[in-house]
Design a protein around this motif. Structure first.
Motif, PDB file in Angstrom:
ATOM      1  N   THR A  42      -5.482   1.025 -12.363  1.00 47.27           N
ATOM      2  CA  THR A  42      -5.888   2.398 -12.044  1.00 47.27           C
ATOM      3  C   THR A  42      -6.768   2.948 -13.155  1.00 47.27           C
ATOM      4  OG1 THR A  42      -3.742   2.707 -10.982  1.00 47.27           O
ATOM      5  CG2 THR A  42      -4.994   4.698 -11.464  1.00 47.27           C
ATOM      6  N   GLY A  93      -9.505   4.063  -8.303  1.00 46.45           N
ATOM      7  CA  GLY A  93     -10.265   5.011  -9.136  1.00 46.45           C
ATOM      8  C   GLY A  93      -9.952   6.444  -8.744  1.00 46.45           C
TER       9      GLY A  93
ATOM     10  N   SER B  47      -0.913   2.921  -6.440  1.00 49.68           N
ATOM     11  CA  SER B  47      -1.468   1.803  -5.661  1.00 49.68           C
ATOM     12  C   SER B  47      -2.148   0.780  -6.576  1.00 49.68           C
ATOM     13  CB  SER B  47      -2.433   2.310  -4.585  1.00 49.68           C
ATOM     14  OG  SER B  47      -3.669   2.708  -5.150  1.00 49.68           O
ATOM     15  N   GLY B  48      -2.505   1.210  -7.790  1.00 50.64           N
ATOM     16  CA  GLY B  48      -3.090   0.286  -8.766  1.00 50.64           C
ATOM     17  C   GLY B  48      -2.111  -0.791  -9.213  1.00 50.64           C
ATOM     18  N   LEU B  50      -0.167  -2.360  -7.115  1.00 47.47           N
ATOM     19  CA  LEU B  50      -0.010  -3.302  -5.999  1.00 47.47           C
ATOM     20  C   LEU B  50      -1.157  -4.306  -6.001  1.00 47.47           C
ATOM     21  CD1 LEU B  50       2.112  -1.209  -5.170  1.00 47.47           C
ATOM     22  CD2 LEU B  50       1.201  -1.267  -2.877  1.00 47.47           C
ATOM     23  N   THR B  52      -4.591  -6.093  -4.924  1.00 46.40           N
ATOM     24  CA  THR B  52      -5.866  -5.388  -4.790  1.00 46.40           C
ATOM     25  C   THR B  52      -6.118  -4.819  -3.390  1.00 46.40           C
ATOM     26  OG1 THR B  52      -6.909  -7.500  -4.449  1.00 46.40           O
ATOM     27  CG2 THR B  52      -7.061  -6.582  -6.648  1.00 46.40           C
ATOM     28  N   ARG B  53      -5.651  -5.521  -2.343  1.00 46.72           N
ATOM     29  CA  ARG B  53      -5.962  -5.050  -0.981  1.00 46.72           C
ATOM     30  C   ARG B  53      -5.333  -3.694  -0.668  1.00 46.72           C
ATOM     31  NH1 ARG B  53      -3.042  -9.148   3.112  1.00 46.72           N
ATOM     32  NH2 ARG B  53      -3.522 -10.642   1.507  1.00 46.72           N
ATOM     33  N   HIS B  54      -4.283  -3.318  -1.423  1.00 42.33           N
ATOM     34  CA  HIS B  54      -3.597  -2.047  -1.134  1.00 42.33           C
ATOM     35  C   HIS B  54      -4.040  -0.907  -2.027  1.00 42.33           C
ATOM     36  CE1 HIS B  54      -1.078  -4.119   1.659  1.00 42.33           C
ATOM     37  NE2 HIS B  54      -0.756  -4.999   0.746  1.00 42.33           N
ATOM     38  N   ARG B  55      -5.053  -1.142  -2.855  1.00 45.00           N
ATOM     39  CA  ARG B  55      -5.482  -0.073  -3.773  1.00 45.00           C
ATOM     40  C   ARG B  55      -6.389   0.939  -3.068  1.00 45.00           C
ATOM     41  NH1 ARG B  55      -6.378  -3.869  -9.154  1.00 45.00           N
ATOM     42  NH2 ARG B  55      -4.159  -4.340  -9.390  1.00 45.00           N
ATOM     43  N   CYS B  56      -6.194   2.209  -3.410  1.00 43.95           N
ATOM     44  CA  CYS B  56      -7.011   3.287  -2.838  1.00 43.95           C
ATOM     45  C   CYS B  56      -7.628   4.097  -3.969  1.00 43.95           C
ATOM     46  CB  CYS B  56      -6.160   4.258  -2.031  1.00 43.95           C
ATOM     47  SG  CYS B  56      -5.244   3.536  -0.734  1.00 43.95           S
ATOM     48  N   SER B  57      -8.649   4.865  -3.652  1.00 40.47           N
ATOM     49  CA  SER B  57      -9.279   5.736  -4.643  1.00 40.47           C
ATOM     50  C   SER B  57      -9.390   7.141  -4.096  1.00 40.47           C
ATOM     51  CB  SER B  57     -10.675   5.206  -4.979  1.00 40.47           C
ATOM     52  OG  SER B  57     -10.569   3.944  -5.583  1.00 40.47           O
TER      53      SER B  57
END
Lengths: 435, 76
Positions: A42, A93, B47-48, B50, B52-57
């Protein structure tokens, strides 16, 4: 490297090795740091405005927040003789801004969360500030808490374990609004947030192992909690309007309705700018124009000028009621998910005006005995046994069952899809399943 | 280093069905208001952790002084 840590709100609760805060961004700096810190998933960064930052930086951020970034360049360590490839995986991000950059691609990659205050909230914040200065012990306690770390930070780093995959047996309940291309992206975001919630709840779930991979089941309550916390933000983002914009539209609509009831304005649904400004309690002329220009840009209102009386008349171009009710997923999703809840007490942040489920689920013997209504099949159960159970289930029911009803009986969607593909079961023209 | 009280609080809270509410209460101690938005930003930040496919921004958008930056972090 010493971590530049911001000790407040969300960032305070994240383990040090999990995030970075960048006040200043340079592409090579971020690239080098993330390359050396594989546990960082993150990043928080400062306001990003197109006019302030260069094009390549914007492209770089788009890239790392969308699907990761890969770049090949000359290696300084070998005096530019060899080539070296930098690979950065996809990163979560997060940034805050007072103005959104005029770049649709960039905005599409970020969930836009609108932060809007109101006088009661300002009062609450000010009371909170005063309280801290009234009692010095509160400040000492707060500093001590920041030093030792919070229970969330400890839990994220020491209690929760990584998971490889998530399975969502009730995903068929989720009905996205398929009218726009954006729904594809929003559905993925919704699912991802539900997976994060399931991951946070992993201490209350059984972790399955399939082919040596850890699999966590996402329950209907996770989907419902995800819906409750993100529905507002995704709906605004879906409509391309902030909650402040929606508030202004609501005020225009209310004034127009009042006028038509009192027959004050024969001029259709146009309302006076002065009256709107007063209804919104905006003191400055600049303030009201700022709000109106944002709506005008989105073609949500029409403004006509009345030069003789130095006034302006405003009308909405959109159906405000449907806009306020509009959603990135169909409302029947909520009704469907509520039917399959295993732990209704874990539902949080429910809106009071949310529609109630249309039908009350029929109580099964399991429910009456106080047990969870969902009978979940063991994923590690041998496949033949699972197929046998499925066939028995289909035979036992006098009325033929649909896919949804079979999921309700505890058969995972993925398993049912496999059985359909292998022609172990088949779908009848009336959408029920035969064995 | 977290003390025993923090550890036991974490062990209990992560087993509590109202975990999300408890997280919200903890976030409230540093930032007042904007409940759903704050919890959403928290889940996006997590989500960071988890794959990579589950990461959101996300981008927090608000008029100046509305608290969009304070929701994330502020210097001491």
């Amino acid at each position: 490297m010493e971590i530049h840590r911001k000790e407040k709100a969300v960032a305070l609760h994240l383990p040090d090795n999990m995030f970075r805060w960048y006040d200043g961004l340079t592409k090579s700096g971020v690239q080098g740091d993330l390359k050396d810190s594989p546990t960082v998933g993150t990043i928080f960064f400062k306001e990003l405005n197109k006019q302030d930052e260069n094009y390549s930086m914007t492209q770089f951020l788009k890239s790392i927040c969308e699907e990761g970034h890969s770049e090949t360049k000359r290696d300084i360590e070998t005096n530019n003789r060899d080539l070296v490839t930098y690979k950065i995986p996809k990163i979560a991000g997060i940034y805050a801004t007072t103005k959104m950059v005029d770049d649709d691609e960039l905005i599409n990659r970020f969930i836009v969360i609108s932060i809007v205050g109101n006088p009661p909230l300002y009062k609450e914040v000010n009371d909170n500030t005063k309280k801290a200065f009234l009692d010095v012990n509160l400040q000492i306690e707060q500093d001590a808490r920041r030093k030792t770390g919070t229970w969330i930070k400890y839990g994220l780093s020491e209690i929760l374990k990584p998971v490889d995959y998530f399975e969502i047996p009730h995903i068929d309940c989720v009905k996205p609004n398929n009218e726009t291309a954006r729904s594809k992206r929003d559905l993925k975001r919704f699912i991802n947030i539900a997976c994060v919630i399931a991951w946070l709840y992993q201490q209350q779930r059984e972790l399955q192992i399939i082919d040596g991979k850890k699999v966590l089941v996402v329950l209907p309550e996770d989907l419902l909690n995800a819906y409750n916390i993100m529905s507002k933000s995704l709906t605004q983002s879906f409509n391309n309007l902030t909650s402040r914009d929606l508030g202004t539209l609501k005020a225009i609509d209310k004034l127009a309705e009042k006028q038509s009831q009192q027959c004050l304005n024969p001029n259709e649904s146009y309302v006076e700018k002065r009256k709107l400004q007063s209804a919104l309690k905006i003191k400055s002329r600049g303030g009201i124009w700022k709000r109106l220009s944002s709506l005008k840009t989105n073609d949500a209102i029409t403004v006509i000028s009345d030069k003789e009386n130095s006034n302006y008349w405003i009308k909405t171009n959109v159906d405000v009621i449907s806009l306020l009710k509009g959603d990135f997923i169909e409302l029947e999703t909520v009704t469907c998910l509520k039917e399959f809840l295993t732990k209704p007490d874990s539902i949080c942040f429910e809106d009071k005006d949310e529609p109630e489920p249309q039908e009350t689920p029929t109580a099964t013997p399991q429910q009456t005995s106080g047990e969870p209504s969902q009978k979940k099949l063991d994923i590690e159960q041998p496949l033949n046994e699972k197929i046998e159970n499925l066939r028995n289930c289909i035979e036992m029911h006098k009325e033929t069952l649909s896919i949804i009803e079979l999921i309700k009986e505890g058969f995972p969607l993925e398993f049912l899809n496999k059985c359909l593909a292998e022609k172990i079961i088949f779908e009848k023209p009336d959408k029920t399943i035969g064995g | 280093m977290p003390d025993d009280k923090v550890k036991s609080e974490a062990n209990n809270n992560f087993k509590n069905p109202k975990l999300l509410e408890l997280i919200k209460l903890e976030l409230d101690r540093e930032h007042v208001g904007n409940t759903k938005e704050k919890v959403l930003v928290f889940t996006i930040a997590v989500s960071g952790a988890l794959t990579t496919r589950h990461r959101c921004s996300c981008a927090l958008n608000g008029d100046t002084s509305e608290g969009e930056s304070g929701c994330l972090a502020s210097p001491r």
